[in-house]
Design a protein around this motif. Structure first.
Motif, PDB file in Angstrom:
ATOM      1  N   THR A 106       0.787  -1.268   0.035  1.00 30.60           N
ATOM      2  CA  THR A 106      -0.016  -0.066  -0.054  1.00 30.60           C
ATOM      3  C   THR A 106       0.806   1.274   0.025  1.00 30.60           C
ATOM      4  OG1 THR A 106      -0.210  -0.140   2.544  1.00 30.60           O
ATOM      5  CG2 THR A 106      -1.823  -1.098   1.130  1.00 30.60           C
ATOM      6  N   ASN A 132      -5.406  -2.408   1.871  1.00 28.98           N
ATOM      7  CA  ASN A 132      -5.147  -1.194   2.988  1.00 28.98           C
ATOM      8  C   ASN A 132      -4.751  -1.902   4.335  1.00 28.98           C
ATOM      9  OD1 ASN A 132      -5.322   0.456   1.039  1.00 28.98           O
ATOM     10  ND2 ASN A 132      -7.450   0.550   1.106  1.00 28.98           N
ATOM     11  N   ASP A 133      -5.209  -3.052   4.913  1.00 29.11           N
ATOM     12  CA  ASP A 133      -4.807  -3.255   6.182  1.00 29.11           C
ATOM     13  C   ASP A 133      -3.544  -3.891   6.287  1.00 29.11           C
ATOM     14  OD1 ASP A 133      -5.026  -5.883   4.984  1.00 29.11           O
ATOM     15  OD2 ASP A 133      -6.771  -6.603   5.944  1.00 29.11           O
ATOM     16  N   GLY A 134      -2.791  -3.887   5.131  1.00 33.38           N
ATOM     17  CA  GLY A 134      -1.299  -4.382   5.548  1.00 33.38           C
ATOM     18  C   GLY A 134      -1.194  -5.824   5.265  1.00 33.38           C
ATOM     19  N   TYR A 135      -2.163  -6.587   4.945  1.00 37.32           N
ATOM     20  CA  TYR A 135      -2.030  -8.263   4.898  1.00 37.32           C
ATOM     21  C   TYR A 135      -1.935  -8.356   3.217  1.00 37.32           C
ATOM     22  CZ  TYR A 135      -2.766  -8.835   9.771  1.00 37.32           C
ATOM     23  OH  TYR A 135      -2.567  -8.914  11.254  1.00 37.32           O
ATOM     24  N   TYR A 185      -3.551 -10.868   0.773  1.00 40.53           N
ATOM     25  CA  TYR A 185      -4.427 -11.884   0.444  1.00 40.53           C
ATOM     26  C   TYR A 185      -4.072 -12.653  -0.590  1.00 40.53           C
ATOM     27  CZ  TYR A 185      -7.000  -9.415   4.305  1.00 40.53           C
ATOM     28  OH  TYR A 185      -7.452  -8.891   5.411  1.00 40.53           O
ATOM     29  N   ARG A 199      -4.935 -15.177   4.609  1.00 42.56           N
ATOM     30  CA  ARG A 199      -4.469 -13.719   4.932  1.00 42.56           C
ATOM     31  C   ARG A 199      -2.898 -13.941   5.285  1.00 42.56           C
ATOM     32  NH1 ARG A 199      -8.256 -10.548   8.554  1.00 42.56           N
ATOM     33  NH2 ARG A 199      -7.481 -12.359  10.003  1.00 42.56           N
ATOM     34  N   ASP A 241     -10.011  -4.677  -1.786  1.00 37.75           N
ATOM     35  CA  ASP A 241     -10.369  -3.738  -0.558  1.00 37.75           C
ATOM     36  C   ASP A 241     -12.163  -3.727  -0.757  1.00 37.75           C
ATOM     37  OD1 ASP A 241      -8.178  -3.238   0.983  1.00 37.75           O
ATOM     38  OD2 ASP A 241      -7.532  -1.971  -0.742  1.00 37.75           O
ATOM     39  N   GLY A 270     -14.131  -2.352   6.507  1.00 37.91           N
ATOM     40  CA  GLY A 270     -13.149  -3.114   6.769  1.00 37.91           C
ATOM     41  C   GLY A 270     -13.161  -4.628   6.106  1.00 37.91           C
ATOM     42  N   VAL A 306     -12.344  -7.736   3.528  1.00 39.98           N
ATOM     43  CA  VAL A 306     -11.841  -8.319   2.409  1.00 39.98           C
ATOM     44  C   VAL A 306     -12.965  -8.718   1.723  1.00 39.98           C
ATOM     45  CG1 VAL A 306     -11.454 -10.764   2.961  1.00 39.98           C
ATOM     46  CG2 VAL A 306     -10.207  -9.492   1.005  1.00 39.98           C
ATOM     47  N   HIS A 349     -16.495  -9.453   6.643  1.00 42.32           N
ATOM     48  CA  HIS A 349     -16.171  -8.671   7.509  1.00 42.32           C
ATOM     49  C   HIS A 349     -15.204  -9.050   8.495  1.00 42.32           C
ATOM     50  CE1 HIS A 349     -19.331  -5.512   6.514  1.00 42.32           C
ATOM     51  NE2 HIS A 349     -20.080  -6.597   6.056  1.00 42.32           N
ATOM     52  N   PRO A 350     -14.345  -8.072   9.201  1.00 43.00           N
ATOM     53  CA  PRO A 350     -13.206  -8.284  10.238  1.00 43.00           C
ATOM     54  C   PRO A 350     -13.951  -9.274  11.307  1.00 43.00           C
ATOM     55  CG  PRO A 350     -13.153  -6.322   9.757  1.00 43.00           C
ATOM     56  CD  PRO A 350     -14.505  -6.563   9.139  1.00 43.00           C
TER      57      PRO A 350
END
Length: 495
Positions: free
Chosen positions: A25, A64-67, A69, A80, A102, A107, A109, A123-124
Motif C-alpha cells: 500500500t 489497505n489493512d497491510g495483509y 491475501y 491472509r 479492498d 474493513g 476483504v 467483515h473483520p
C-alpha cells in the motif's frame, strides 16, 4: 517494474520466474509468487524474503489493512498473510475466489467468484454480505461503482452502500479484456487513485466442441462457440451434457445424432452432472452444508437418491449403474473419493482421509466395475492411479511424470489420460484377478482446452470429444492503461 510517469522499466533483482506481483500500500515493496513460494522484495533493492508457501494461487492482493491475501489452492481457499509470514486461513474450501480486493466500507476483504456470479464482503468479525452480479471477477471502486466481467467484456454499475445493491445489470465499459481459460477471471487491476490497467485481447475462454478421429482429423459439433466446462457422455454415446458458463451457468443437452440442443431442467449453478443410464443422469445440490443427489430422467421427473452432511459432487457411475463415485470435501480442505453402492445402500472411501489436503478426482470405472482409475492432486503435481473395488488398500500408479483425468477406452483394453497438451495411452491386462499395466505411450497431442473438471471424453473407435480454443494466441498483444477511470464511469453512468 514499470514507472508510469517516466515510462521506464526496471527488473527487480532476484524475481526471475516470478508471477502474481502486487505492490504494498505504501508502494515500497512487491510481493510475488515463484513456484510454490511467496516472496517480498523492496523496490529500493535487497534480497527477496521468503514469506510463505502457496499452491496454484488464482489471485494475490496487498490490501489497505497491510495483509497479503491469496486465493490459494486454485482459488478454493482464501488466506491472509502478514509480510513477516504469519498466515491465517479465512475460507478453507469451496471459495472459487478470484483476486481479493479492498471493501467499499467496514474493513475486511472482498472476494468474487471465478465461476459464480457474486461478490462477497467478509467483515473483520466473520460476517458476510453477498452481492449478486451478472458476471464474474467483480471489484468495488471507492467512487461508488462495481465493475465485473462477462466473457472478455467489462461492465460497470452504480453501487448503493446503504442498501448494498447495484442498479441494473451493468453498462458495457470495455470489450477487449483478456480472460482466463473459462472466461471468468480477467487480467485487469484498478489502483486506489482510479487508474485502470488491463491486458487487451480477445477472450481465451471461447471454445469449439469437436470430435477428433484416430487419424487426427476433426469434425465440429453442432454446438456454437461458447465458454464451456465439464462434459459427460451418455453410455450409448448418443447424448452429451456440457456445462455452459455463458448461458446462465446451465447444462446443455446435445444430441450427437440429430444435432439438437436444449437446456437441462436442473438448478442454475449446479456444476457436476453424470449419466447413470442412457435415459437418466445424477446431479447434486448443496445447501446449509448438506449435499443431496438427485436422479433425473430425460422423459421427466426426478427423485432423491442420496443425502448426507458435507459438500460433495457426483463424478462417475459404473456401466451397470449400481456404483456411484463422488468427491467430498474433508476437514483439511482436500477432497476424498468415495463409492456408493446403490444395491447395498452404503458408501466406502476409496482414496483420501479426513485430514488429507490432497484432492482425489476424475474417477472412472473399468467396464466390469472392479477397478477405478482416478487423479490425485497435491504437493504441486497430479498423478493417475488405479485401485480395486471394493478397496483392499492396494494402489497402482499409472502415470510416471504427471497426469490427470484417466478414462477407460470403450471396447478396448486400454486407459487414456491427459498431461498438459498430450494424451497418453496405457495397455491394460485384466485377464486374471489382478491387473497389469503397460508403459504410457503418447496417443495424440494438440492445443485443446483444459477447463475445470473433465473437458474430454473418449468414444469408440479411438475418437475423442474435445474443446478447441477459438483463440489459440495466448500471448498478450498489449497492456492498456486508462487514467481517470472513475471520471470515465461518471460519463458512462450518469445519475
Amino acid at each position: 517494474m514499470y514507472e508510469l510517469a517516466e515510462g521506464t522499466v526496471a527488473v527487480l533483482p532476484g524475481s526471475e520466474g516470478g508471477s502474481n506481483p502486487v505492490l504494498s500500500t505504501d508502494g515500497e515493496s512487491v510481493a510475488y509468487v515463484a513456484g510454490e513460494s511467496m516472496f517480498v522484495t523492496d523496490i529500493s533493492g535487497g534480497r527477496p524474503r521468503f514469506v510463505t508457501t502457496v499452491s496454484e494461487p488464482q489471485g494475490v492482493s496487498w490490501l489497505n489493512d497491510g495483509y497479503i491475501y491469496v486465493a490459494d489452492g486454485q482459488g478454493r481457499r482464501l488466506r491472509r498473510v502478514a509480510p513477516d509470514g504469519e498466515s491465517e486461513t479465512i475460507i478453507n474450501s469451496g471459495c472459487s475466489c478470484a483476486v481479493p480486493a479492498d471493501p467499499p466500507h467496514g474493513g475486511g476483504v472482498v472476494v468474487s467468484g471465478r465461476t459464480t456470479e457474486h461478490i462477497v464482503h467478509i467483515h473483520p468479525n466473520g460476517d458476510r454480505d453477498t452481492l449478486s452480479i451478472r458476471g464474474n471477477h467483480g471489484q468495488f471502486l471507492h467512487s461508488g461503482y462495481v465493475v465485473f466481467l462477462r466473457t472478455g467484456s467489462m461492465f460497470a454499475a452504480r453501487y448503493d452502500a446503504d442498501s448494498r445493491t447495484i442498479s441494473g445489470d451493468g453498462t458495457l465499459v470495455l470489450d477487449d479484456i483478456r480472460t482466463g481459460s473459462i472466461g471468468a477471471s480477467g487480467h485487469y487491476a484498478i489502483s486506489r487513485n482510479g487508474t485502470l490497467a488491463y491486458v487487451a485481447g480477445p477472450p481465451a475462454g471461447l471454445l469449439t466442441p469437436v470430435v477428433r478421429s484416430s487419424d487426427g482429423s476433426e469434425e465440429r459439433l453442432e454446438l456454437p462457440d461458447g465458454v464451456y466446462g465439464e462434459m459427460d457422455l451418455s453410455p450409448d454415446e448418443r447424448r452429451l451434457i456440457v456445462y455452459s458458463y455463458d448461458r446462465g451457468r446451465r447444462h446443455l443437452l446435445h444430441d450427437l445424432v440429430s444435432g439438437s440442443t436444449q437446456m437441462l431442467p436442473i438448478p442454475e449453478g449446479v456444476a457436476y452432472v453424470v449419466w447413470d443410464s442412457p435415459q437418466s443422469y445424477i446431479y447434486s445440490e448443496t445447501r446449509a452444508d448438506r449435499s443431496t443427489f438427485f436422479r433425473s430422467r430425460l422423459s421427466g421427473g426426478s427423485e432423491e437418491v442420496l443425502s448426507f452432511e458435507g459438500q460433495a459432487s457426483p463424478t462417475a457411475v459404473s456401466d451397470d449403474g449400481n456404483l456411484l463415485a463422488y468427491r467430498k470435501v474433508n476437514r483439511a480442505g482436500g477432497q476424498d473419493l468415495l463409492i456408493h453402492d446403490f444395491a447395498a445402500d452404503s458408501s466406502v472411501v476409496l482414496a483420501g482421509t479426513d485430514t488429507d489436503p490432497a484432492i482425489y478426482w476424475s474417477p472412472d470405472f473399468s467396464p466390469d466395475g472392479r477397478w477405478v482409475a482416478y487423479t490425485r492432486s497435491g504437493d504441486g503435481r497430479s498423478e493417475v492411479f488405479v485401485r480395486p473395488y471394493p478397496p483392499d488398500g492396494s494402489v497402482i500408479q499409472v502415470s510416471t511424470a504427471g497426469g490427470e483425468e484417466p478414462l477407460w477406452i470403450p471396447g478396448e483394453a486400454r486407459l487414456v489420460y491427459r498431461y498438459g497438451a498430450e494424451w497418453y495411452t496405457v495397455a491394460v491386462d485384466r485377464s486374471g484377478e489382478s491387473i497389469a499395466l503397460g508403459s504410457p505411450r503418447l496417443l495424440f497431442s494438440g492445443p485443446y482446452a483444459n477447463v475445470a473438471g473433465m473437458e474430454y471424453r473418449m468414444l469408440s473407435g479411438g475418437r475423442a470429444l474435445l474443446y478447441r480454443p477459438v483463440n489459440t494466441e495466448m500471448n498478450a498483444s498489449r497492456i492498456e492503461v486508462i487514467t481517470g477511470f472513475d471520471r470515465m464511469l461518471d460519463e458512462l453512468l450518469p445519475e
